[in-house]
Write a protein that holds these residues in place. Structure first.
Motif, PDB file in Angstrom:
ATOM      1  N   TYR A 164     -13.551  -0.564  10.750  1.00 38.78           N
ATOM      2  CA  TYR A 164     -13.505  -1.734   9.861  1.00 38.78           C
ATOM      3  C   TYR A 164     -12.161  -2.442  10.075  1.00 38.78           C
ATOM      4  O   TYR A 164     -11.206  -2.236   9.315  1.00 38.78           O
ATOM      5  CB  TYR A 164     -13.669  -1.315   8.400  1.00 38.78           C
ATOM      6  N   PRO A 165     -12.075  -3.279  11.117  1.00 37.39           N
ATOM      7  CA  PRO A 165     -10.781  -3.852  11.520  1.00 37.39           C
ATOM      8  C   PRO A 165     -10.069  -4.658  10.437  1.00 37.39           C
ATOM      9  O   PRO A 165      -8.846  -4.772  10.471  1.00 37.39           O
ATOM     10  CB  PRO A 165     -11.160  -4.739  12.711  1.00 37.39           C
ATOM     11  N   TYR A 166     -10.811  -5.217   9.474  1.00 40.83           N
ATOM     12  CA  TYR A 166     -10.167  -6.052   8.462  1.00 40.83           C
ATOM     13  C   TYR A 166     -10.144  -5.392   7.082  1.00 40.83           C
ATOM     14  O   TYR A 166      -9.904  -6.057   6.082  1.00 40.83           O
ATOM     15  CB  TYR A 166     -10.854  -7.416   8.395  1.00 40.83           C
ATOM     16  N   TYR A 167     -10.357  -4.093   7.023  1.00 39.43           N
ATOM     17  CA  TYR A 167     -10.239  -3.377   5.760  1.00 39.43           C
ATOM     18  C   TYR A 167      -8.819  -2.840   5.634  1.00 39.43           C
ATOM     19  O   TYR A 167      -8.263  -2.302   6.583  1.00 39.43           O
ATOM     20  CB  TYR A 167     -11.224  -2.222   5.683  1.00 39.43           C
ATOM     21  N   GLY A 168      -8.258  -2.959   4.442  1.00 43.04           N
ATOM     22  CA  GLY A 168      -6.863  -2.600   4.271  1.00 43.04           C
ATOM     23  C   GLY A 168      -5.967  -3.673   4.870  1.00 43.04           C
ATOM     24  O   GLY A 168      -6.438  -4.695   5.394  1.00 43.04           O
ATOM     25  N   ASN A 169      -4.675  -3.450   4.803  1.00 45.27           N
ATOM     26  CA  ASN A 169      -3.714  -4.443   5.280  1.00 45.27           C
ATOM     27  C   ASN A 169      -2.471  -3.750   5.799  1.00 45.27           C
ATOM     28  O   ASN A 169      -2.194  -2.606   5.449  1.00 45.27           O
ATOM     29  CB  ASN A 169      -3.325  -5.407   4.150  1.00 45.27           C
ATOM     30  N   GLY A 170      -1.717  -4.461   6.616  1.00 49.05           N
ATOM     31  CA  GLY A 170      -0.490  -3.904   7.158  1.00 49.05           C
ATOM     32  C   GLY A 170       0.739  -4.417   6.431  1.00 49.05           C
ATOM     33  O   GLY A 170       0.712  -5.465   5.784  1.00 49.05           O
ATOM     34  N   GLY A 171       1.849  -3.664   6.538  1.00 49.90           N
ATOM     35  CA  GLY A 171       3.131  -4.163   6.065  1.00 49.90           C
ATOM     36  C   GLY A 171       3.606  -3.641   4.729  1.00 49.90           C
ATOM     37  O   GLY A 171       4.747  -3.904   4.337  1.00 49.90           O
ATOM     38  N   TYR A 172       2.760  -2.893   3.990  1.00 47.84           N
ATOM     39  CA  TYR A 172       3.197  -2.386   2.692  1.00 47.84           C
ATOM     40  C   TYR A 172       2.369  -1.174   2.305  1.00 47.84           C
ATOM     41  O   TYR A 172       1.297  -0.925   2.845  1.00 47.84           O
ATOM     42  CB  TYR A 172       3.088  -3.466   1.613  1.00 47.84           C
ATOM     43  N   ALA A 189       4.470  -1.704  -4.967  1.00 43.31           N
ATOM     44  CA  ALA A 189       4.378  -1.336  -3.560  1.00 43.31           C
ATOM     45  C   ALA A 189       5.760  -1.289  -2.929  1.00 43.31           C
ATOM     46  O   ALA A 189       6.756  -1.703  -3.532  1.00 43.31           O
ATOM     47  CB  ALA A 189       3.481  -2.328  -2.806  1.00 43.31           C
ATOM     48  N   ARG A 190       5.801  -0.795  -1.710  1.00 45.23           N
ATOM     49  CA  ARG A 190       7.023  -0.783  -0.900  1.00 45.23           C
ATOM     50  C   ARG A 190       6.673  -1.339   0.469  1.00 45.23           C
ATOM     51  O   ARG A 190       5.664  -0.962   1.064  1.00 45.23           O
ATOM     52  CB  ARG A 190       7.567   0.645  -0.770  1.00 45.23           C
ATOM     53  N   THR A 191       7.499  -2.230   0.972  1.00 45.81           N
ATOM     54  CA  THR A 191       7.233  -2.814   2.279  1.00 45.81           C
ATOM     55  C   THR A 191       7.526  -1.796   3.380  1.00 45.81           C
ATOM     56  O   THR A 191       8.459  -0.996   3.285  1.00 45.81           O
ATOM     57  CB  THR A 191       8.077  -4.068   2.515  1.00 45.81           C
ATOM     58  N   LEU A 196      10.547 -10.643   2.651  1.00 48.59           N
ATOM     59  CA  LEU A 196      10.776  -9.296   2.127  1.00 48.59           C
ATOM     60  C   LEU A 196      11.251  -8.379   3.243  1.00 48.59           C
ATOM     61  O   LEU A 196      10.597  -8.260   4.279  1.00 48.59           O
ATOM     62  CB  LEU A 196       9.484  -8.738   1.526  1.00 48.59           C
ATOM     63  N   ASP A 197      12.398  -7.747   3.035  1.00 48.24           N
ATOM     64  CA  ASP A 197      12.920  -6.816   4.025  1.00 48.24           C
ATOM     65  C   ASP A 197      12.153  -5.499   3.970  1.00 48.24           C
ATOM     66  O   ASP A 197      11.627  -5.098   2.924  1.00 48.24           O
ATOM     67  CB  ASP A 197      14.407  -6.538   3.782  1.00 48.24           C
ATOM     68  N   LYS A 198      12.124  -4.804   5.088  1.00 54.95           N
ATOM     69  CA  LYS A 198      11.496  -3.486   5.158  1.00 54.95           C
ATOM     70  C   LYS A 198      12.151  -2.545   4.153  1.00 54.95           C
ATOM     71  O   LYS A 198      13.366  -2.534   3.985  1.00 54.95           O
ATOM     72  CB  LYS A 198      11.625  -2.921   6.574  1.00 54.95           C
ATOM     73  N   GLY A 199      11.323  -1.755   3.462  1.00 56.65           N
ATOM     74  CA  GLY A 199      11.840  -0.796   2.496  1.00 56.65           C
ATOM     75  C   GLY A 199      12.074  -1.366   1.117  1.00 56.65           C
ATOM     76  O   GLY A 199      12.594  -0.677   0.235  1.00 56.65           O
ATOM     77  N   THR A 200      11.663  -2.608   0.874  1.00 55.81           N
ATOM     78  CA  THR A 200      11.859  -3.251  -0.423  1.00 55.81           C
ATOM     79  C   THR A 200      10.773  -2.817  -1.412  1.00 55.81           C
ATOM     80  O   THR A 200       9.588  -2.775  -1.074  1.00 55.81           O
ATOM     81  CB  THR A 200      11.811  -4.788  -0.268  1.00 55.81           C
ATOM     82  N   GLN A 201      11.187  -2.502  -2.627  1.00 55.16           N
ATOM     83  CA  GLN A 201      10.229  -2.260  -3.701  1.00 55.16           C
ATOM     84  C   GLN A 201       9.714  -3.611  -4.190  1.00 55.16           C
ATOM     85  O   GLN A 201      10.504  -4.511  -4.492  1.00 55.16           O
ATOM     86  CB  GLN A 201      10.878  -1.488  -4.847  1.00 55.16           C
TER      87      GLN A 201
END
Length: 489
Positions: free
Chosen positions: A39-47, A73-75, A118-123
């Protein structure tokens, strides 16, 4: 939206550097899918989400749903934008308190662009205000929102969240939940976990449910209607909450005679799988026309059709087994579905043996003999069946055969150590078929790659030796009850 600036030579480069804040350099959109090839479009990247807080209002008469989702979430990368999986109509999105731009994309993507990258690791705290009529929404030609005579139900696999809350909709991103829903007085709300409180004001009653253990999005459920709710505690100390629509008709007695045994069956399964992993157990039977059951975490969904021919504890055993195999330990990718269905089916075989209606070996021999070598049953590979065959009967029955073959190969002592140790090894996390093979080899001290290849990955009928099958097996007495659950997830 992104604006492309075109200018000649060095002036363009200088202008671009001045136009983009240093903190935004290198930030990019999160992927519209989490990376699952099924399911290529299920879920999302980056967080990665840690908690969903859903505060909603629902009107059964019109199927109108409105409210606010707060997502913690956290990035996991430097983000310029990110997606949520969602279908209803959004009026506002805020990211860390600031209004964010948003648009839709594809079949079910809500694309959010924060005011600042948003920087990586940001709450991150994302607030989404929305409304809509879920029954009018569809994606990929289907809907998983089920209307009932007195309300509605959200329960489906591999997706159901899009119709009632925005999410990162893939089992890899599990989170805890607070689900608060206001409905007209006289109507009730069922969800996962434990009911924290309920209160009435101006003709509306609000129910507040909490799931305090990580939960996959597809295992989150919502049921609105008029229910008879029963509560109890198992001998092992597990709180049990069951609910039955008040208009189940002839199926009411059989449903209760099955689902009311939840506490007993949870305790029995704990003997094989270890301590029950959640704060409560139970199930609900709404007045739907669907034909399946689903292991929605701690509050199993059952269709009335499961009980149309009388009581069936086998389906209850199947769905409760998933609380360990599928809910506590969730799959890494949808190709790992054998870890859910093979073991839930095998739990039904164990129950058959417990009830004196056929041993696991007799059931394995019967299933093996029922499918000749040229049967398409053997072309389905339970270890990676493909999206079209993800819920094929072979994933269940050939999957359970693989479990029996493992038992025969390692012996009962090692097998039952594996069965109980696996949910503890990956508690509240995710795992793959490869992870299970490695764990089984570690516990048993045996090389098992040939066995797993033969029973899970080769598109041919394995040799009978691993099952110790001999002669022409007789159909076990439990078979009809087990066969009646072939539509379960």
């Amino acid at each position: 939206m992104h604006r492309r600036i075109l200018a000649p030579g060095a002036l363009a480069a200088a202008s671009l550097l001045l136009a983009v804040p240093a903190s935004a350099a290198g930030h990019s959109p999160g992927a519209p899918g989490i990376g699952d090839p099924y399911y290529p479009y299920y879920g999302n990247g980056g967080y990665d989400v840690s908690h969903y807080d859903l505060r909603l209002q629902y009107q059964p008469a019109t199927d109108e749903l409105s409210g606010t989702a707060t997502i913690l979430a956290r990035t996991t990368q430097d983000l310029s934008s990110f997606d949520l999986d969602f279908l209803l109509d959004v009026s506002e999105v805020r990211v860390n308190g600031a209004k964010a731009a948003f648009t839709t994309s594809g079949q079910h993507e809500l694309v959010v662009t924060p005011a600042s990258p948003l920087d990586k690791g940001t709450q991150v705290t994302v607030v989404v205000r929305y409304s809509g009529v879920p029954s009018t929404k569809s994606a990929y030609g289907f809907s998983t929102w089920h209307r009932t005579p007195d309300g509605a139900v959200a329960a489906d696999e591999p997706e159901s969240a899009w119709w009632w809350y925005p999410s990162n909709d893939h089992p890899l991103d599990k989170a805890t939940y607070d689900v608060s829903v206001a409905v007209p007085d006289g109507t009730q709300v069922i969800s996962n976990g434990l009911l924290q409180s309920s209160s009435s004001q101006r003709g509306w009653t609000r129910y507040n449910w909490r799931q305090n253990k990580p939960q996959a999005t597809y295992l989150t459920t919502l049921a609105v209607g008029r229910f008879d709710i029963t509560t109890s505690t198992s001998e092992g100390g597990v709180p049990v909450v069951n609910a039955y629509s008040k208009d189940l008709g002839d199926n009411d007695g059989a449903a209760r005679a099955s689902v009311e045994r939840t506490g007993e069956l949870v305790d029995w399964l704990s003997g094989y799988f270890g301590p029950y992993p959640f704060s409560s157990a139970g199930g609900y039977v709404p007045n739907t026309t669907t034909g399946y059951a689903l292991e929605t975490q701690s509050r199993v969904y059952y269709s009335p059709k499961q009980f149309a021919n009388g009581s069936n504890t086998s389906v209850v055993v199947h769905e409760l087994a998933h609380q360990w195999y599928g809910d506590d330990v969730s799959l890494k990718g949808w190709k790992d579905i054998w870890l859910n269905e093979g073991f839930a089916r095998y739990a039904q075989w164990l129950w058959s043996e417990h009830e004196g209606e056929g041993t696991t070996q007799e059931l394995a021999d019967y299933v093996y003999a029922s499918h000749p070598a040229d049967d398409a049953f053997w072309t389905v590979r339970p270890g990676d069946p493909g999206p079209d065959d993800q819920f094929d009967i072979a994933v269940y029955d050939r999957g359970a055969l693989a479990v029996q073959a493992l038992r025969n190969a390692v012996g009962d002592d090692a097998f039952f150590t594996i069965l109980k140790g696996w949910p503890k090894e990956y508690a509240y996390g995710n795992a793959s078929v490869a992870d299970f093979e490695a764990y089984a080899e570690k516990v048993s001290g045996k090389s098992l790659s040939g066995l797993f290849d033969a029973w899970l990955f080769e598109p041919t009928k394995p040799a009978a030796a691993a099952l110790r099958a001999a002669g022409v097996p007789v159909q076990p007495r439990s078979w009809k009850k087990i066969e009646a659950t072939n539509d379960v997830h």
